[in-house]
Design an enzyme around this catalytic site. Sequence first.
Site, PDB file in Angstrom:
ATOM      1  N   GLU A 184       8.407 -13.989   1.911  1.00 48.68           N
ATOM      2  CA  GLU A 184       7.525 -12.884   2.616  1.00 48.68           C
ATOM      3  C   GLU A 184       6.934 -11.927   1.480  1.00 48.68           C
ATOM      4  O   GLU A 184       5.672 -11.658   1.744  1.00 48.68           O
ATOM      5  CB  GLU A 184       8.248 -12.291   3.601  1.00 48.68           C
ATOM      6  CG  GLU A 184       8.533 -12.983   4.726  1.00 48.68           C
ATOM      7  CD  GLU A 184      10.114 -13.293   4.629  1.00 48.68           C
ATOM      8  OE1 GLU A 184      10.804 -13.696   5.563  1.00 48.68           O
ATOM      9  OE2 GLU A 184      10.665 -13.321   3.574  1.00 48.68           O
ATOM     10  N   ASP A 208      13.066 -14.985   5.711  1.00 50.61           N
ATOM     11  CA  ASP A 208      14.181 -14.337   6.079  1.00 50.61           C
ATOM     12  C   ASP A 208      15.029 -15.128   7.089  1.00 50.61           C
ATOM     13  O   ASP A 208      14.380 -15.856   7.977  1.00 50.61           O
ATOM     14  CB  ASP A 208      13.806 -12.900   6.868  1.00 50.61           C
ATOM     15  CG  ASP A 208      13.357 -11.991   5.887  1.00 50.61           C
ATOM     16  OD1 ASP A 208      13.686 -11.980   4.622  1.00 50.61           O
ATOM     17  OD2 ASP A 208      12.682 -11.133   6.385  1.00 50.61           O
ATOM     18  N   ASP A 248      16.192 -15.019  10.059  1.00 51.82           N
ATOM     19  CA  ASP A 248      16.247 -14.723  11.295  1.00 51.82           C
ATOM     20  C   ASP A 248      14.768 -15.461  12.102  1.00 51.82           C
ATOM     21  O   ASP A 248      14.356 -16.354  11.521  1.00 51.82           O
ATOM     22  CB  ASP A 248      16.241 -13.255  11.700  1.00 51.82           C
ATOM     23  CG  ASP A 248      14.765 -12.667  11.351  1.00 51.82           C
ATOM     24  OD1 ASP A 248      13.777 -13.251  10.926  1.00 51.82           O
ATOM     25  OD2 ASP A 248      14.749 -11.499  11.377  1.00 51.82           O
ATOM     26  N   GLU A 254      12.082 -14.698  13.398  1.00 53.70           N
ATOM     27  CA  GLU A 254      10.979 -14.245  12.765  1.00 53.70           C
ATOM     28  C   GLU A 254      10.741 -14.920  11.477  1.00 53.70           C
ATOM     29  O   GLU A 254       9.537 -15.428  11.246  1.00 53.70           O
ATOM     30  CB  GLU A 254      10.905 -12.534  12.652  1.00 53.70           C
ATOM     31  CG  GLU A 254       9.458 -12.109  12.615  1.00 53.70           C
ATOM     32  CD  GLU A 254       8.886 -11.965  14.052  1.00 53.70           C
ATOM     33  OE1 GLU A 254       7.551 -12.055  14.217  1.00 53.70           O
ATOM     34  OE2 GLU A 254       9.513 -12.155  15.037  1.00 53.70           O
ATOM     35  N   TYR A 267      20.859  -8.780   4.472  1.00 55.30           N
ATOM     36  CA  TYR A 267      19.724  -8.709   5.432  1.00 55.30           C
ATOM     37  C   TYR A 267      19.923  -7.609   6.534  1.00 55.30           C
ATOM     38  O   TYR A 267      20.932  -7.642   7.095  1.00 55.30           O
ATOM     39  CB  TYR A 267      19.462 -10.137   6.066  1.00 55.30           C
ATOM     40  CG  TYR A 267      18.323 -10.179   6.909  1.00 55.30           C
ATOM     41  CD1 TYR A 267      17.193  -9.811   6.252  1.00 55.30           C
ATOM     42  CD2 TYR A 267      18.228 -10.550   8.049  1.00 55.30           C
ATOM     43  CE1 TYR A 267      15.832 -10.122   6.930  1.00 55.30           C
ATOM     44  CE2 TYR A 267      16.963 -10.755   8.859  1.00 55.30           C
ATOM     45  CZ  TYR A 267      15.831 -10.443   8.185  1.00 55.30           C
ATOM     46  OH  TYR A 267      14.388 -10.235   8.871  1.00 55.30           O
ATOM     47  N   ARG A 285      18.091  -6.960   9.602  1.00 57.72           N
ATOM     48  CA  ARG A 285      17.971  -7.109  10.907  1.00 57.72           C
ATOM     49  C   ARG A 285      18.959  -8.040  11.474  1.00 57.72           C
ATOM     50  O   ARG A 285      18.780  -9.448  11.533  1.00 57.72           O
ATOM     51  CB  ARG A 285      16.597  -7.646  11.065  1.00 57.72           C
ATOM     52  CG  ARG A 285      15.344  -6.727  10.789  1.00 57.72           C
ATOM     53  CD  ARG A 285      14.015  -7.165  11.289  1.00 57.72           C
ATOM     54  NE  ARG A 285      12.983  -6.271  10.787  1.00 57.72           N
ATOM     55  CZ  ARG A 285      12.407  -6.366   9.587  1.00 57.72           C
ATOM     56  NH1 ARG A 285      12.683  -7.220   8.816  1.00 57.72           N
ATOM     57  NH2 ARG A 285      11.425  -5.402   9.542  1.00 57.72           N
ATOM     58  N   HIS A 307      24.356 -13.013  12.759  1.00 57.29           N
ATOM     59  CA  HIS A 307      24.377 -12.613  11.202  1.00 57.29           C
ATOM     60  C   HIS A 307      25.492 -11.766  10.540  1.00 57.29           C
ATOM     61  O   HIS A 307      26.253 -11.450  11.513  1.00 57.29           O
ATOM     62  CB  HIS A 307      22.907 -11.942  11.051  1.00 57.29           C
ATOM     63  CG  HIS A 307      21.662 -12.732  11.291  1.00 57.29           C
ATOM     64  ND1 HIS A 307      21.601 -13.890  10.708  1.00 57.29           N
ATOM     65  CD2 HIS A 307      20.747 -12.370  12.034  1.00 57.29           C
ATOM     66  CE1 HIS A 307      20.567 -14.507  11.012  1.00 57.29           C
ATOM     67  NE2 HIS A 307      19.736 -13.467  11.858  1.00 57.29           N
TER      68      HIS A 307
END
Length: 864
Positions: free
Chosen positions: A7, A80, A82, A84, A294, A296, A341
């Site tokens: 990203e 990432d 997740d 998103e 990570y 989130r 996670h």
Amino acid sequence: MAVVVVESPAKAKTINKYLGPDYTVLASFGHVRDLPAKDGSVDPDEGFAMTWEVASDSKKHVRAIAEALKSDNRLILATDPDREGEAISWHLKEALASSLKKGKEVSRVTFNAITKSAVSEAMAHPRDIDMELVEAYLARRALDYLVGFNLSPVLWRKLPGARSAGRVQSVCLRLIVEREMEIEAFRAREYWTVTATLATPRGQEFQARLTVLGGKKLDKFDIATAEAAELAVQAVTSRTLSIAGVESKPASRNPAPPFMTSTLQQEASRKFGMGAKACMSAAQRLYEAGHITYMRTDGIDMAPEAVMAARDEIGRRFGADYVPKSPRMYKNKAKNAQEAHECIRPTDMSAAPDKLRLEADQKKLYDLIWKRTIASQMEAARLERTTVDISSPDGQVGLRATGQVVLFDGFLKIYEEGRDDEDGEDGARLPQMIQGEPAEKRQITPEQHFTQPPPRYTEATLVKRMEELGIGRPSTYASIVTTIQDREYVRKEKGRLIAEDKGRLVTAFLTNFFPRYVQYDFTADLEEELDDISAGKRDYKEVLARFWRDFTAALKESADLRISEVIEKIDEFLAPHLYPPRPDGNDPRACPVCGSGRLNLKTARSGGAFIGCSNYPECRYTRPLSAPGGDEGAALTADGKLLGHDENGQPITLRTGRFGPYVQRGEATEAEPKPPRASLPKGWSPDSIDLERALMLLNLPRQIGPHPSDGEPVEAGIGRYGPYVKHGRIYANLPEVEEVFTIGMNRAVEVLAQKAGRGAGNAQTPLKELGEHPSEGGPVAVMSGRYGPYVKWGKVNATLPKGMEPEAVTLEEALKLIEEKATKGGKGRTRTAKAKATAKSKTTAKAKTASKATTGKSAKTAGK
């Protein structure tokens, strides 16, 4: 070679160090595609088909990746780990479809931490894009779009001033509004406590609280008045006291689990006053630099190797006594925990905060994460809690003292979790006492208390409440809290979130006309359905179809609503808080000015709301929506609050108008339809205005005296751009409003001289010279202006965007800003644009002349 896409450039830079020259690592700069902000981007009639477009800012990043793929056959999507991140990878694959033909390989890798071992392990185990996660993303995006683009227009039409509604943001707003209404409805209740300072026979003092009076155990409100408190003091004073019992119990405290997203935001708010957005920004940079895992996540479990590393670090730093016999295991209690996670933890347990060179906000956050992680694997704290009962021989009076002793600090040696409430642990350590020995009275003190309303939410407590209700997810908390503030539905004051009038109205509207969509259970249940999609348990189009069927029915019901009907309903809904009972028992809706009119809710053109009299325009009484039950006599009205009279007997009134509060001298007459007025300067509240301050404003501009150089008058006043001093045609700004009333000649001359030094005779020095305009000629420079730094070329001035440092601006960036400014027209047009416009106008004029001539000839011919 392979192309790896992440990203952000910071993440790309860190990963590039681990992968070496065999990989090209590029950044997508977040999402590359989104739904266009217009109707039809999601089409329910076509199976919820979605129209995506590559954002203008993202086109160059997509081109760069496509260019790299011309010479490389592998695309590795490493966004990432997740939902998103999975969506970003899917968008990239779709956007690069034309470059991925001819058998090019596409794979997906994820890693929970940006370390060499984690990245290498991920590269060794590539997989396909997880379409279940992507479908969960598509469902959320479609729902948010459908709610926003269908419900927001209803708000605009039916509730002037409302800006938007959102699937989760409106429910979050409801929490804040309802808390504000609870506070307004709260009525404080008085109660008293009695505390005694006592001493043991050895002279050691301690505090005890009265718990028994008249042989009866006291409840919180049993001592309700000062008179009752004084009688209680006399009852204790008149009796001898002795130790009736001493009880000590061992206790222990276990550490808090390691951080997940919500608890990190809460603790950063408690300890540093850091907002959710700032917290996540700092955490993002720590993650991208490889310092933490990570950020989130809903998970609080820790990888086995990380647990062992934490235990080793505890033993090395604090000794074996601080290491539990077995590792601590934590299980998430949240029923809606999303993709599994790991917790948020340091990637290297031995990397203490003092060993890393970090920016201030990152350093504070990393220190918090490191200490919480280490503490979560430490031994429990061992305590001894002691309770001492003191009583009189007749049993009519009893007191109690409590305290605790920390026998072994355990995890408290490094970290203690913050608290949202004011209640702490039991008191400090007590002196040694023996049952039966006397307690000497040193001082008996009554203390008055009042019950307190529930506290307003902070960002920390709001996130905690949302988590408890199952509203939102880790990736959304920060954006939700930010959005309701950006919409001006909520303001943040001293760390607390306060509902604005607009926010109250929107919540009242939705609660009355779309109640299902602001219900906590409905929103939480929908979140669970969306989580089921990511787990492969539900079809996302079925979830969307069921939601859309009910939602469109609710929209149709609102189509025929009249604004007057909406305002009436909201007025009724908010009535208990807008019109609280009056102390004199009179009708709370009766107008306090005319007496015959009734108060009701009204909306202004600006979108604000206020309470006004039904006899308008004959009666112009108004008061703010957010101040019910205030001093009715002091309310600001269009007819004014009388402050007094000037030396000529003219009334001086404080009023409120279209542009806010102002003061006025006299009344409007045929001879003087516009009497002297003065707006209140920024920072001056209506409550602070008295007759003296009103006359100070009305007597502006203030004459300071003749200028020493030419005798011309120098005056001070408040104008369109704030406070100033003036001499001839020279105006110089003053930093503070108050200085207008106190500035003397010496200071005025100095300020005016400074302004004159920056005038036409002394050209302003550029902050940075960028060179000549490549096509039009003329110097391009960065200048300092009244409203911040800007780029200047000829007559074109283009303000620098927020966050762009003047020293870092390049000529290319400056030319882009100049071009954007020029396209807006007006004074900002370039010479080329003006030339084109002039040429076009001349051509048009010639064409019109030729047309008239042709028409004339035709007419003559027709006449013949």
